[in-house]
Design an enzyme around this catalytic site. Structure first.
Site, mmCIF file in Angstrom:
data_model
loop_
_atom_site.group_PDB
_atom_site.id
_atom_site.type_symbol
_atom_site.label_atom_id
_atom_site.label_comp_id
_atom_site.label_asym_id
_atom_site.label_seq_id
_atom_site.Cartn_x
_atom_site.Cartn_y
_atom_site.Cartn_z
ATOM 1 C CD GLU A 9 11.969 -4.956 -4.258
ATOM 2 O OE1 GLU A 9 11.055 -4.118 -4.101
ATOM 3 O OE2 GLU A 9 12.458 -5.627 -3.332
ATOM 4 C CD GLU A 42 4.367 3.125 2.218
ATOM 5 O OE1 GLU A 42 3.926 4.015 2.993
ATOM 6 O OE2 GLU A 42 5.127 2.208 2.584
ATOM 7 C CB CYS A 51 9.332 -7.987 -5.327
ATOM 8 S SG CYS A 51 8.425 -6.432 -5.243
ATOM 9 C CG ASN A 111 8.800 2.149 -0.714
ATOM 10 O OD1 ASN A 111 9.775 2.870 -0.923
ATOM 11 N ND2 ASN A 111 8.330 1.940 0.492
ATOM 12 C CB CYS A 171 7.568 -3.386 -4.067
ATOM 13 S SG CYS A 171 6.716 -4.210 -2.719
ATOM 14 C CB CYS A 183 7.471 -8.585 -0.764
ATOM 15 S SG CYS A 183 6.807 -8.070 -2.367
HETATM 16 N N1 THU Z 1 8.588 -2.831 0.089
HETATM 17 C C1 THU Z 1 9.303 -2.729 -1.067
HETATM 18 O O1 THU Z 1 9.326 -1.663 -1.712
HETATM 19 N N2 THU Z 1 9.997 -3.818 -1.496
HETATM 20 C C2 THU Z 1 9.981 -5.019 -0.846
HETATM 21 O O2 THU Z 1 10.429 -6.001 -1.396
HETATM 22 C C3 THU Z 1 9.480 -5.104 0.529
HETATM 23 C C4 THU Z 1 8.475 -4.055 0.865
HETATM 24 C C5 THU Z 1 7.849 -1.653 0.549
HETATM 25 C C6 THU Z 1 6.349 -1.796 0.432
HETATM 26 C C7 THU Z 1 5.868 -0.808 1.481
HETATM 27 O O3 THU Z 1 5.804 0.470 0.874
HETATM 28 C C8 THU Z 1 6.973 -0.803 2.520
HETATM 29 O O4 THU Z 1 8.102 -1.406 1.909
HETATM 30 C C9 THU Z 1 6.623 -1.537 3.787
HETATM 31 O O5 THU Z 1 6.177 -2.827 3.520
#
Ligand code: THU
Length: 130
Positions: free
Chosen positions: A52, A41, A86, A39, A50, A83
C-alpha cells in the site's frame, strides 16, 4: 483499468524473500489514474515497505493526491487487511467512505471503508492550535 487486475498483475513482482508473503496493491485516484505497489522487504527486516505504501508513493510521484478506490491482494487463504501503518497512510489521502477491497489468493473478497479500518483516526484537526 480494473483494480483487481492491476493488483494481481503487480503482486507477482513483490520482493518478499524473507516472509514469502507477496502483496500487491492498486489504487485509483480522483483523476482516474491507477497506481500499483508491492511489498519490498529488506535483510534489515524493519526497513521493508508495504504494498500500500508503494502504491501511495507511486501516486504522489505521479502527481495525484486523492484516492477514491483501493484493492489489495496477498498470498493468503483469507483476505488480508492493511496493517495499522498503512491504514494511517491511506487515511491521509482517502476520505472515510473510500472502499478498500481485500482479496485472498483464491479471490475471496472483503470490502471495508477507510473509516471502518481506522475509526477515530488521528487527523489534521488534532494539529489545530499547534
Ligand atoms: N504487508 C503489506 O505489504 N501490506 C500489509 O498491509 C500487510 C503486510 C507485507 C509486509 C511484509 O513484507 C509482508 O507483508 C509480511 O508482513
Amino acid at each position: 483499468m480494473d483494480l483487481s487486475t492491476a493488483a494481481r498483475d503487480v503482486q507477482i513482482r513483490a520482493y518478499a524473500p524473507y516472509s514469502n508473503f507477496r502483496v500487491g496493491a492498486a489504487l485509483r485516484t480522483d483523476k482516474g489514474k491507477v497506481f500499483q505497489g508491492v511489498n519490498v522487504e529488506n535483510v534489515a527486516y524493519p526497513e521493508g515497505t508495504c504494498a500500500e505504501a508503494g502504491a501511495i508513493a507511486a501516486m504522489i510521484a505521479g502527481g495525484d493526491t486523492r484516492i477514491v478506490e483501493v484493492y489489495v491482494i496477498a498470498d493468503s487463504s483469507t483476505p488480508v487487511p492493511p496493517c495499522g501503518g498503512c491504514r494511517q497512510k491511506l487515511a491521509e489521502f482517502a476520505d472515510g467512505d473510500v472502499r478498500v477491497t481485500m482479496a485472498s489468493k483464491e479471490g475471496v473478497e472483503l470490502v471495508m471503508t477507510v473509516a471502518e479500518l481506522l475509526p477515530g483516526a488521528f487527523g489534521t484537526s488534532h494539529l489545530e492550535g499547534c
